[in-house]
Design a protein around this motif. Structure first.
Motif, PDB file in Angstrom:
ATOM      1  N   ALA A  21       0.842  -1.204   0.000  1.00 29.27           N
ATOM      2  CA  ALA A  21       0.000   0.000   0.000  1.00 29.27           C
ATOM      3  C   ALA A  21       0.877   1.255   0.000  1.00 29.27           C
ATOM      4  O   ALA A  21       0.592   2.223  -0.709  1.00 29.27           O
ATOM      5  CB  ALA A  21      -0.938  -0.001   1.203  1.00 29.27           C
ATOM      6  N   PHE A  25       1.142   4.214  -2.878  1.00 30.60           N
ATOM      7  CA  PHE A  25       0.928   5.614  -2.494  1.00 30.60           C
ATOM      8  C   PHE A  25       2.145   6.470  -2.826  1.00 30.60           C
ATOM      9  O   PHE A  25       2.046   7.455  -3.558  1.00 30.60           O
ATOM     10  CB  PHE A  25       0.613   5.686  -0.998  1.00 30.60           C
ATOM     11  CG  PHE A  25       0.452   7.080  -0.464  1.00 30.60           C
ATOM     12  CD1 PHE A  25      -0.718   7.791  -0.675  1.00 30.60           C
ATOM     13  CD2 PHE A  25       1.466   7.681   0.258  1.00 30.60           C
ATOM     14  CE1 PHE A  25      -0.870   9.076  -0.171  1.00 30.60           C
ATOM     15  CE2 PHE A  25       1.326   8.964   0.765  1.00 30.60           C
ATOM     16  CZ  PHE A  25       0.150   9.659   0.540  1.00 30.60           C
ATOM     17  N   GLY A  91      -4.788   5.874  -2.609  1.00 28.18           N
ATOM     18  CA  GLY A  91      -5.121   5.412  -1.260  1.00 28.18           C
ATOM     19  C   GLY A  91      -4.858   6.384  -0.136  1.00 28.18           C
ATOM     20  O   GLY A  91      -5.099   6.058   1.027  1.00 28.18           O
ATOM     21  N   LYS A  93      -5.466   9.786   2.220  1.00 33.47           N
ATOM     22  CA  LYS A  93      -6.661  10.445   2.762  1.00 33.47           C
ATOM     23  C   LYS A  93      -6.401  11.944   2.860  1.00 33.47           C
ATOM     24  O   LYS A  93      -5.311  12.376   3.238  1.00 33.47           O
ATOM     25  CB  LYS A  93      -6.986   9.877   4.140  1.00 33.47           C
ATOM     26  CG  LYS A  93      -7.437   8.437   4.093  1.00 33.47           C
ATOM     27  CD  LYS A  93      -7.832   7.949   5.476  1.00 33.47           C
ATOM     28  CE  LYS A  93      -8.419   6.568   5.463  1.00 33.47           C
ATOM     29  NZ  LYS A  93      -7.633   5.551   4.836  1.00 33.47           N
ATOM     30  N   PRO A 115      -0.979   5.586   4.086  1.00 32.97           N
ATOM     31  CA  PRO A 115      -1.679   4.436   4.671  1.00 32.97           C
ATOM     32  C   PRO A 115      -1.387   4.200   6.159  1.00 32.97           C
ATOM     33  O   PRO A 115      -2.167   3.540   6.840  1.00 32.97           O
ATOM     34  CB  PRO A 115      -1.187   3.254   3.827  1.00 32.97           C
ATOM     35  CG  PRO A 115      -0.893   3.859   2.495  1.00 32.97           C
ATOM     36  CD  PRO A 115      -0.310   5.207   2.826  1.00 32.97           C
TER      37      PRO A 115
END
Length: 139
Positions: A21, A25, A91, A93, A115
């Motif tokens: 992940a 990213f 991924g 935020k 992440p």
């Protein structure tokens, strides 16, 4: 006393829960910034001064790093905007959409949480700041 006037940071190591992940990213963000992945294996990757590994990597000693704030330089506002969109798609935020900040005139930045919850920023300091820096260097 003589001071060394090199870069402040030589390298930074982040230890993450999910290396895949994080690779997705950071790979997306670094591509926007024009920074290639320098190397990678199953349990780590690196680019320029950033080294990211899984907790089970020999480099990590089994311990996750705490929450960090990394500010990455951008060449212009458009790069900050693209960084933000690419990070969300990979991924990340939202932790602050692209826009002017109060830190100094022309400070334009966007913030994403990776992440693992690290606060990753892209910043452009504006043309006025860049011109001022050039004047100082030219003396």
């Amino acid at each position: 006393m003589e001071l060394y006037r090199g870069r402040l940071i030589d390298h930074l190591h982040l230890v993450v829960r999910d290396i895949k992940a994080s690779r997705r990213f950071y790979g997306a963000l670094l591509e926007v910034l024009g920074i290639p992945i320098g190397g990678e294996a199953e349990d780590y990757f690196w680019a320029d001064e950033l080294f990211v590994s899984s907790a089970d990597s020999r480099a990590a000693l089994g311990v996750l790093t705490g929450r960090h704030h990394l500010a990455l330089q951008s060449k212009d506002r458009a790069m900050v905007d693209t960084f933000y969109e690419a990070g969300l798609a990979a991924g990340g935020k939202d932790n602050g959409a692209p826009g002017e900040r109060h830190y100094h005139p022309g400070y334009y930045a966007a913030f994403l949480l990776d992440p693992d919850g690290n606060n990753i920023e892209a910043v452009f300091h504006g043309e006025a700041k860049r011109r001022a820096a050039a004047v100082v260097v030219s003396f």
